[in-house]
Design a protein around this motif. Structure first.
Motif, mmCIF file in Angstrom:
data_model
loop_
_atom_site.group_PDB
_atom_site.id
_atom_site.type_symbol
_atom_site.label_atom_id
_atom_site.label_comp_id
_atom_site.label_asym_id
_atom_site.label_seq_id
_atom_site.Cartn_x
_atom_site.Cartn_y
_atom_site.Cartn_z
ATOM 1 N N ILE A 246 0.785 -0.972 0.027
ATOM 2 C CA ILE A 246 -0.448 0.232 0.032
ATOM 3 C C ILE A 246 0.629 0.976 0.190
ATOM 4 N N ARG A 247 0.507 2.424 -1.317
ATOM 5 C CA ARG A 247 1.250 3.299 -0.817
ATOM 6 C C ARG A 247 0.415 4.578 -1.147
ATOM 7 N N LEU A 248 0.987 5.637 -0.918
ATOM 8 C CA LEU A 248 0.119 6.755 -1.241
ATOM 9 C C LEU A 248 -0.027 7.787 -2.174
ATOM 10 N N VAL A 249 -0.871 8.385 -3.446
ATOM 11 C CA VAL A 249 -0.922 8.827 -4.349
ATOM 12 C C VAL A 249 -1.325 10.148 -4.271
ATOM 13 N N VAL A 250 -0.484 10.968 -4.395
ATOM 14 C CA VAL A 250 -0.907 12.182 -4.218
ATOM 15 C C VAL A 250 -0.898 13.086 -5.301
ATOM 16 N N PRO A 251 -1.713 13.246 -6.372
ATOM 17 C CA PRO A 251 -1.387 13.741 -7.770
ATOM 18 C C PRO A 251 -1.245 15.051 -8.519
ATOM 19 N N TRP A 252 -0.878 16.114 -7.682
ATOM 20 C CA TRP A 252 -0.957 17.373 -7.374
ATOM 21 C C TRP A 252 0.761 17.776 -7.004
ATOM 22 N N TYR A 284 13.880 20.689 -1.364
ATOM 23 C CA TYR A 284 12.497 19.784 -1.540
ATOM 24 C C TYR A 284 12.117 20.568 -0.444
ATOM 25 N N GLY A 285 10.423 21.253 -0.626
ATOM 26 C CA GLY A 285 10.159 21.784 0.546
ATOM 27 C C GLY A 285 9.377 20.908 0.832
ATOM 28 N N PHE A 286 7.816 21.172 2.025
ATOM 29 C CA PHE A 286 7.220 19.683 2.582
ATOM 30 C C PHE A 286 6.194 20.181 1.735
ATOM 31 N N TYR A 287 5.628 21.138 1.037
ATOM 32 C CA TYR A 287 4.125 21.236 0.195
ATOM 33 C C TYR A 287 4.278 20.939 -1.095
ATOM 34 N N ALA A 288 5.905 20.550 -1.811
ATOM 35 C CA ALA A 288 5.954 20.264 -2.973
ATOM 36 C C ALA A 288 4.769 20.149 -3.733
ATOM 37 N N ASN A 289 4.090 20.684 -4.026
ATOM 38 C CA ASN A 289 3.131 21.356 -5.163
ATOM 39 C C ASN A 289 3.960 21.856 -6.217
ATOM 40 N N VAL A 290 3.187 20.219 -7.299
ATOM 41 C CA VAL A 290 4.131 20.453 -9.005
ATOM 42 C C VAL A 290 3.727 22.482 -9.210
ATOM 43 N N ASN A 291 4.631 22.546 -9.901
ATOM 44 C CA ASN A 291 4.432 24.416 -9.583
ATOM 45 C C ASN A 291 5.417 24.834 -11.196
ATOM 46 N N PRO A 292 5.131 24.987 -12.219
ATOM 47 C CA PRO A 292 5.648 25.247 -13.127
ATOM 48 C C PRO A 292 6.622 26.147 -13.513
ATOM 49 N N LYS A 321 1.869 21.406 -15.772
ATOM 50 C CA LYS A 321 1.195 22.416 -15.367
ATOM 51 C C LYS A 321 1.075 22.504 -13.927
ATOM 52 N N PRO A 322 0.784 23.761 -14.015
ATOM 53 C CA PRO A 322 0.758 24.188 -12.300
ATOM 54 C C PRO A 322 -0.268 22.854 -11.765
ATOM 55 N N PHE A 323 -0.059 22.641 -10.817
ATOM 56 C CA PHE A 323 -0.844 21.582 -9.588
ATOM 57 C C PHE A 323 -0.741 20.035 -10.576
ATOM 58 N N ASN A 324 0.213 20.034 -11.297
ATOM 59 C CA ASN A 324 -0.222 18.987 -12.185
ATOM 60 C C ASN A 324 -1.542 18.643 -12.374
ATOM 61 N N GLY A 325 -2.141 20.271 -13.259
ATOM 62 C CA GLY A 325 -2.861 20.013 -13.941
ATOM 63 C C GLY A 325 -4.161 19.512 -12.676
ATOM 64 N N TYR A 326 -4.403 19.516 -10.986
ATOM 65 C CA TYR A 326 -5.230 19.357 -10.669
ATOM 66 C C TYR A 326 -5.357 20.814 -9.595
ATOM 67 N N GLY A 327 -5.684 21.941 -10.496
ATOM 68 C CA GLY A 327 -5.698 23.295 -10.069
ATOM 69 C C GLY A 327 -7.461 23.253 -9.309
ATOM 70 N N GLU A 328 -7.697 23.451 -10.171
ATOM 71 C CA GLU A 328 -9.581 23.318 -9.832
ATOM 72 C C GLU A 328 -9.704 22.676 -9.059
ATOM 73 N N GLN A 329 -9.488 21.551 -8.746
ATOM 74 C CA GLN A 329 -9.732 20.886 -6.927
ATOM 75 C C GLN A 329 -8.681 21.586 -6.360
ATOM 76 N N VAL A 330 -7.756 22.012 -6.066
ATOM 77 C CA VAL A 330 -6.533 21.656 -4.760
ATOM 78 C C VAL A 330 -6.572 23.485 -4.879
ATOM 79 N N ALA A 331 -5.903 24.050 -5.649
ATOM 80 C CA ALA A 331 -5.864 25.121 -5.201
ATOM 81 C C ALA A 331 -6.314 25.900 -4.622
ATOM 82 N N HIS A 332 -7.511 26.022 -4.118
ATOM 83 C CA HIS A 332 -8.508 26.800 -3.048
ATOM 84 C C HIS A 332 -7.632 26.256 -2.020
#
Ligand SMILES: Nc1nc2c(c(=O)[nH]1)N[C@H]1C(S)=C(S)[C@@H](COP(=O)(O)O)O[C@H]1N2
Ligand SMILES: [Mo]
Length: 343
Positions: A246-252, A284-292, A321-332
Motif C-alpha cells: 500500500i502506498r500514497l498517491v498525491v497527484p498534484w 525539497y519543501g514540505f509542500y512540493a506542489n507541482v509548479n512550473p 501544469k500548475p498543480f500537475n493539472g489538478y488546480g481546480e481541485q486543490v488550488a483553493h
C-alpha cells in the motif's frame, strides 16, 4: 530480458544477460499468490507439494506474458478521475521507478525488490484519532470498496507518467479512524527492514536518506478527494517496486510525497519532518506542489519528459501544469500562500 515474478522485464543491468528462471523466493511467492487468487486459502497451504507444483505449472503459460502473477483486484472505474491522456505502458510503470530503499537507479527497484515480503503486513493508523486501527494485508483490499483512478505522476526530476491506480481515498481511511478536532497534519512512514531493503543498510546505496522514509500532508490536503491510497495498478496488486502492499498517491505534488510500502499513518497537531526536506531543505519543501514557475535550484520545472513508448529512456517533452493539472481541485488549499516560499 529477465524473468521475474512480474514476467519478462527488460532492465538496464540485465540487457546482456540471457534469460534465466525465477528465483526460488519468486517461485514460492507466486505459488502462494496463485493459491490465494484462486481462493484456496488455507486449503492451498495443505495441498501436497507435488500438487502445488502442478497448479503452478498450469499458470506457467500465462506467467510468461502477464507481468503480474499477483492477485487480480475487484474494483470499479471511477470516471470522475479518468484522463484523456495516453496511459504509460505498464512495462514502463513497473520498471522505471524511484524507491531508494532498493537503490537509487531507475532499474534498481525492479532488480532488487523481487521476493519482497508483504505478508504478514501491519499498517497502523494512530495518533490523534478516536479509533486507532491496525490493518493486516487482507484488510488493505477488503475494508473499502476499491476503485480505479487514472492520475498523472510528476517526479521532481522532471519526468512524468499516467498511471491507472486501484485503491481508496485517504479520507475514507481517516474517517474510519475518526480524526480528533485538534489534528492539523498527517504523517506517513515506510517499512524499515534493512534485511529486505539493501538501501537502508548503506548510506550510499540508499541515496543518503535517513530511514525509515517519512512523509506528511496538512490535514486538509489529506482529506482532499484526490489523496489516494493505492493497493494496485493496472488492475492488479502493486508490484514491490511500486510500493507494495500500500502506498500514497498525491497527484498534484511531486512524486516524492507519494510514499511507498506504508506501515504507519500518524495524525498529529504539528507539521511532521519529511525525508527529502531533511536531506536538502533548499531543494525539497514540505509542500512540493507541482509548479512550473518555481524551478528546482538545479533545473527548470517548466517542462517534463512524459515517459512513453519506445526504448527505456525515450519520452516526449511537454509543458508542466500548475498543480500537475489538478488546480481546480486543490488550488483553493493554498489561497494567499506565497508558493515560491512554500515550495
Ligand atoms: N518509501 C519510498 N517512497 C517513495 C520513494 C522512495 O524512494 N521511497 N520515491 C518517491 C519518488 S521520488 C517518486 S517519483 C515515486 C515514484 O513512484 P513509482 O516508482 O511508482 O513511479 O515514489 C515516491 N515514493
Ligand atoms: Mo520523484
Amino acid at each position: 530480458m529477465k524473468s521475474t515474478k512480474f514476467g519478462k522485464i527488460k532492465s538496464a543491468s540485465s540487457w546482456n544477460e540471457k534469460e534465466n528462471s525465477v528465483t526460488p523466493e519468486g517461485v514460492f511467492n507466486d505459488r502462494r499468490n496463485i493459491i490465494k487468487a484462486l481462493g484456496l486459502g488455507a486449503i492451498g497451504a495443505s495441498i501436497p507439494g507435488h500438487v502445488q507444483a502442478g497448479l503452478f505449472d498450469l499458470f506457467g503459460e500465462k506467467k510468461a506474458v502477464d507481468p503480474f502473477v499477483t492477485q487480480v483486484l475487484d474494483f470499479t472505474k471511477n470516471s470522475a478521475f479518468g484522463l484523456k491522456e495516453t496511459l504509460t505502458p505498464m512495462q514502463k510503470v513497473i520498471t522505471h521507478n524511484n524507491f531508494y530503499e532498493f537503490g537509487t537507479s531507475k532499474t534498481d527497484p525492479v532488480d532488487n525488490a523481487q521476493g519482497f515480503k508483504v505478508d504478514p503486513w501491519v499498517l497502523k493508523i494512530e495518533g490523534l484519532v478516536d479509533n486507532p486501527l491496525t490493518l493486516d494485508l487482507d484488510d488493505l483490499t477488503k475494508l473499502f470498496a476499491l476503485e480505479e483512478r487514472i492520475y498523472r505522476l510528476r517526479c521532481v526530476e522532471a519526468w512524468s507518467m499516467v498511471v491507472p491506480w486501484v485503491g481508496f481515498s485517504l479520507a475514507s481511511l481517516l474517517k474510519k479512524a475518526g480524526v480528533k478536532s485538534s489534528a492539523t497534519h498527517v504523517a506517513f512512514e515506510t517499512l524499515f527492514d534493512p534485511d529486505q531493503m539493501p538501501g537502508q543498510k548503506s548510506r550510499l546505496m540508499g541515496g543518503g536518506i535517513h530511514y525509515p522514509y517519512i512523509e506528511g500532508l496538512r490535514l486538509d490536503e489529506a482529506m482532499n478527494d484526490l489523496s489516494f491510497m493505492a493497493v494496485g495498478l493496472y488492475g492488479k496488486t502493486l508490484p514491490a517496486q511500486n510500493g507494495a502492499p500500500i502506498r500514497l498517491v498525491v497527484p498534484w505534488k511531486y512524486g516524492f510525497k507519494s510514499i511507498k510500502s506504508i506501515v504507519r499513518i500518524r495524525v498529529m497537531d504539528k507539521q511532521p519532518p519529511t525525508s527529502w526536506n531533511q536531506l536538502a531543505a533548499n531543494e525539497y519543501g514540505f509542500y512540493a506542489n507541482v509548479n512550473p514557475e518555481v524551478d528546482h535550484p538545479r533545473w527548470s520545472q517548466a517542462t517534463e519528459r512524459r515517459i512513453g513508448e519506445g526504448g527505456i529512456f525515450s519520452a516526449t517533452r511537454i509543458a508542466t501544469k500548475p498543480f500537475n493539472g489538478y488546480g481546480e481541485q486543490v488550488a483553493h488549499l493554498y489561497k494567499g500562500m506565497d508558493l515560491s516560499r512554500f515550495y
